[in-house]
Design a protein around this motif. Sequence first.
Motif, PDB file in Angstrom:
ATOM      1  N   MET A  89      -6.278   9.059  35.448  1.00  0.00           N
ATOM      2  CA  MET A  89      -4.985   9.373  35.997  1.00  0.00           C
ATOM      3  C   MET A  89      -3.873   8.624  35.274  1.00  0.00           C
ATOM      4  SD  MET A  89      -5.530   9.405  40.063  1.00  0.00           S
ATOM      5  CE  MET A  89      -4.825  10.862  40.753  1.00  0.00           C
ATOM      6  N   LEU A  90      -4.120   7.359  34.944  1.00  0.00           N
ATOM      7  CA  LEU A  90      -3.091   6.580  34.262  1.00  0.00           C
ATOM      8  C   LEU A  90      -2.775   7.187  32.904  1.00  0.00           C
ATOM      9  CD1 LEU A  90      -1.206   4.131  34.175  1.00  0.00           C
ATOM     10  CD2 LEU A  90      -3.122   2.799  33.274  1.00  0.00           C
ATOM     11  N   ILE A  91      -3.792   7.580  32.169  1.00  0.00           N
ATOM     12  CA  ILE A  91      -3.567   8.167  30.847  1.00  0.00           C
ATOM     13  C   ILE A  91      -2.779   9.471  30.977  1.00  0.00           C
ATOM     14  CG2 ILE A  91      -4.684   9.197  28.826  1.00  0.00           C
ATOM     15  CD1 ILE A  91      -6.917   7.095  29.229  1.00  0.00           C
ATOM     16  N   ASP A  92      -3.104  10.288  31.965  1.00  0.00           N
ATOM     17  CA  ASP A  92      -2.369  11.531  32.187  1.00  0.00           C
ATOM     18  C   ASP A  92      -0.913  11.240  32.523  1.00  0.00           C
ATOM     19  OD1 ASP A  92      -2.204  14.438  32.537  1.00  0.00           O
ATOM     20  OD2 ASP A  92      -1.984  13.961  34.667  1.00  0.00           O
ATOM     21  N   ALA A  93      -0.676  10.283  33.393  1.00  0.00           N
ATOM     22  CA  ALA A  93       0.695   9.932  33.776  1.00  0.00           C
ATOM     23  C   ALA A  93       1.477   9.400  32.575  1.00  0.00           C
ATOM     24  CB  ALA A  93       0.676   8.899  34.896  1.00  0.00           C
ATOM     25  N   ALA A 106      11.969  13.655  24.882  1.00  0.00           N
ATOM     26  CA  ALA A 106      13.066  14.598  25.111  1.00  0.00           C
ATOM     27  C   ALA A 106      14.351  13.890  25.522  1.00  0.00           C
ATOM     28  CB  ALA A 106      12.671  15.620  26.171  1.00  0.00           C
ATOM     29  N   SER A 107      14.219  12.793  26.250  1.00  0.00           N
ATOM     30  CA  SER A 107      15.404  12.129  26.796  1.00  0.00           C
ATOM     31  C   SER A 107      15.777  10.845  26.062  1.00  0.00           C
ATOM     32  CB  SER A 107      15.192  11.810  28.273  1.00  0.00           C
ATOM     33  OG  SER A 107      14.151  10.856  28.423  1.00  0.00           O
ATOM     34  N   GLY A 108      14.908  10.349  25.207  1.00  0.00           N
ATOM     35  CA  GLY A 108      15.209   9.142  24.446  1.00  0.00           C
ATOM     36  C   GLY A 108      14.819   7.843  25.122  1.00  0.00           C
ATOM     37  N   GLY A 109      14.029   7.902  26.186  1.00  0.00           N
ATOM     38  CA  GLY A 109      13.592   6.676  26.856  1.00  0.00           C
ATOM     39  C   GLY A 109      12.707   5.831  25.959  1.00  0.00           C
ATOM     40  N   ARG A 110      12.786   4.517  26.123  1.00  0.00           N
ATOM     41  CA  ARG A 110      11.987   3.621  25.279  1.00  0.00           C
ATOM     42  C   ARG A 110      10.972   2.798  26.051  1.00  0.00           C
ATOM     43  NH1 ARG A 110      16.284   0.625  21.565  1.00  0.00           N
ATOM     44  NH2 ARG A 110      16.270  -0.597  23.452  1.00  0.00           N
ATOM     45  N   LEU A 111      11.087   2.763  27.379  1.00  0.00           N
ATOM     46  CA  LEU A 111      10.189   1.958  28.199  1.00  0.00           C
ATOM     47  C   LEU A 111       9.576   2.786  29.314  1.00  0.00           C
ATOM     48  CD1 LEU A 111      12.295  -1.276  28.824  1.00  0.00           C
ATOM     49  CD2 LEU A 111      10.336  -1.067  27.302  1.00  0.00           C
ATOM     50  N   ILE A 112       8.369   2.402  29.692  1.00  0.00           N
ATOM     51  CA  ILE A 112       7.736   2.937  30.895  1.00  0.00           C
ATOM     52  C   ILE A 112       7.842   1.821  31.929  1.00  0.00           C
ATOM     53  CG2 ILE A 112       5.576   3.725  31.930  1.00  0.00           C
ATOM     54  CD1 ILE A 112       4.734   4.575  29.060  1.00  0.00           C
ATOM     55  N   VAL A 113       8.429   2.128  33.082  1.00  0.00           N
ATOM     56  CA  VAL A 113       8.612   1.142  34.149  1.00  0.00           C
ATOM     57  C   VAL A 113       7.778   1.566  35.346  1.00  0.00           C
ATOM     58  CG1 VAL A 113      10.280   0.011  35.670  1.00  0.00           C
ATOM     59  CG2 VAL A 113      10.970   0.709  33.365  1.00  0.00           C
ATOM     60  N   ALA A 149       2.346   1.961  24.428  1.00  0.00           N
ATOM     61  CA  ALA A 149       1.577   3.000  25.105  1.00  0.00           C
ATOM     62  C   ALA A 149       0.875   3.895  24.095  1.00  0.00           C
ATOM     63  CB  ALA A 149       2.489   3.832  26.003  1.00  0.00           C
ATOM     64  N   LEU A 150       1.564   4.222  23.016  1.00  0.00           N
ATOM     65  CA  LEU A 150       0.957   5.050  21.975  1.00  0.00           C
ATOM     66  C   LEU A 150      -0.267   4.352  21.384  1.00  0.00           C
ATOM     67  CD1 LEU A 150       1.014   7.559  20.204  1.00  0.00           C
ATOM     68  CD2 LEU A 150       2.592   6.369  18.695  1.00  0.00           C
ATOM     69  N   ALA A 151      -0.139   3.069  21.104  1.00  0.00           N
ATOM     70  CA  ALA A 151      -1.257   2.318  20.532  1.00  0.00           C
ATOM     71  C   ALA A 151      -2.396   2.127  21.544  1.00  0.00           C
ATOM     72  CB  ALA A 151      -0.767   0.951  20.043  1.00  0.00           C
ATOM     73  N   ALA A 152      -2.039   1.867  22.800  1.00  0.00           N
ATOM     74  CA  ALA A 152      -3.045   1.571  23.817  1.00  0.00           C
ATOM     75  C   ALA A 152      -3.768   2.808  24.316  1.00  0.00           C
ATOM     76  CB  ALA A 152      -2.400   0.851  25.004  1.00  0.00           C
ATOM     77  N   PHE A 153      -3.035   3.913  24.476  1.00  0.00           N
ATOM     78  CA  PHE A 153      -3.609   5.096  25.096  1.00  0.00           C
ATOM     79  C   PHE A 153      -3.747   6.284  24.144  1.00  0.00           C
ATOM     80  CE2 PHE A 153      -1.345   2.826  28.557  1.00  0.00           C
ATOM     81  CZ  PHE A 153      -2.447   2.494  29.317  1.00  0.00           C
ATOM     82  N   GLY A 154      -3.169   6.168  22.958  1.00  0.00           N
ATOM     83  CA  GLY A 154      -3.254   7.266  21.999  1.00  0.00           C
ATOM     84  C   GLY A 154      -2.528   8.525  22.443  1.00  0.00           C
ATOM     85  N   VAL A 155      -1.489   8.355  23.244  1.00  0.00           N
ATOM     86  CA  VAL A 155      -0.710   9.498  23.709  1.00  0.00           C
ATOM     87  C   VAL A 155       0.708   9.388  23.173  1.00  0.00           C
ATOM     88  CG1 VAL A 155      -2.075   9.842  25.798  1.00  0.00           C
ATOM     89  CG2 VAL A 155      -0.071   8.362  25.881  1.00  0.00           C
ATOM     90  N   GLY A 156       1.323  10.495  22.971  1.00  0.00           N
ATOM     91  CA  GLY A 156       2.692  10.443  22.467  1.00  0.00           C
ATOM     92  C   GLY A 156       3.273  11.750  22.439  1.00  0.00           C
ATOM     93  N   MET A 186       5.502   9.980  28.300  1.00  0.00           N
ATOM     94  CA  MET A 186       5.817   9.937  26.874  1.00  0.00           C
ATOM     95  C   MET A 186       6.499  11.235  26.432  1.00  0.00           C
ATOM     96  SD  MET A 186       4.898   6.987  25.572  1.00  0.00           S
ATOM     97  CE  MET A 186       4.436   7.172  23.859  1.00  0.00           C
ATOM     98  N   GLY A 187       6.022  12.371  26.940  1.00  0.00           N
ATOM     99  CA  GLY A 187       6.647  13.647  26.604  1.00  0.00           C
ATOM    100  C   GLY A 187       8.082  13.709  27.093  1.00  0.00           C
ATOM    101  N   ALA A 188       8.306  13.263  28.316  1.00  0.00           N
ATOM    102  CA  ALA A 188       9.659  13.251  28.873  1.00  0.00           C
ATOM    103  C   ALA A 188      10.547  12.265  28.117  1.00  0.00           C
ATOM    104  CB  ALA A 188       9.609  12.895  30.353  1.00  0.00           C
ATOM    105  N   ALA A 189      10.000  11.139  27.721  1.00  0.00           N
ATOM    106  CA  ALA A 189      10.775  10.125  27.011  1.00  0.00           C
ATOM    107  C   ALA A 189      11.201  10.621  25.635  1.00  0.00           C
ATOM    108  CB  ALA A 189       9.963   8.830  26.883  1.00  0.00           C
TER     109      ALA A 189
END
Length: 63
Positions: free
Chosen positions: A1-5, A15-22, A56-63, A10-13
Amino acid sequence: MLIDAVSKIMGAAQASGGRLIVVDAIDESAFDFYRKYGFTPVRNTETQLVMKRSTALAAFGVG
């Protein structure tokens, strides 16, 4: 679930330019869970943690 979230965030970030996951941990167990996966506590808060998109990209391989 965490990887999916994180993947969706990451996809939303991108599009919007976000740099952090809080995240807001609901209790100490959740706080420890997020720490285990590389989130860093925010100074002067008891429940918030953050992770850079690059981490997150390095830890989970998602981006």
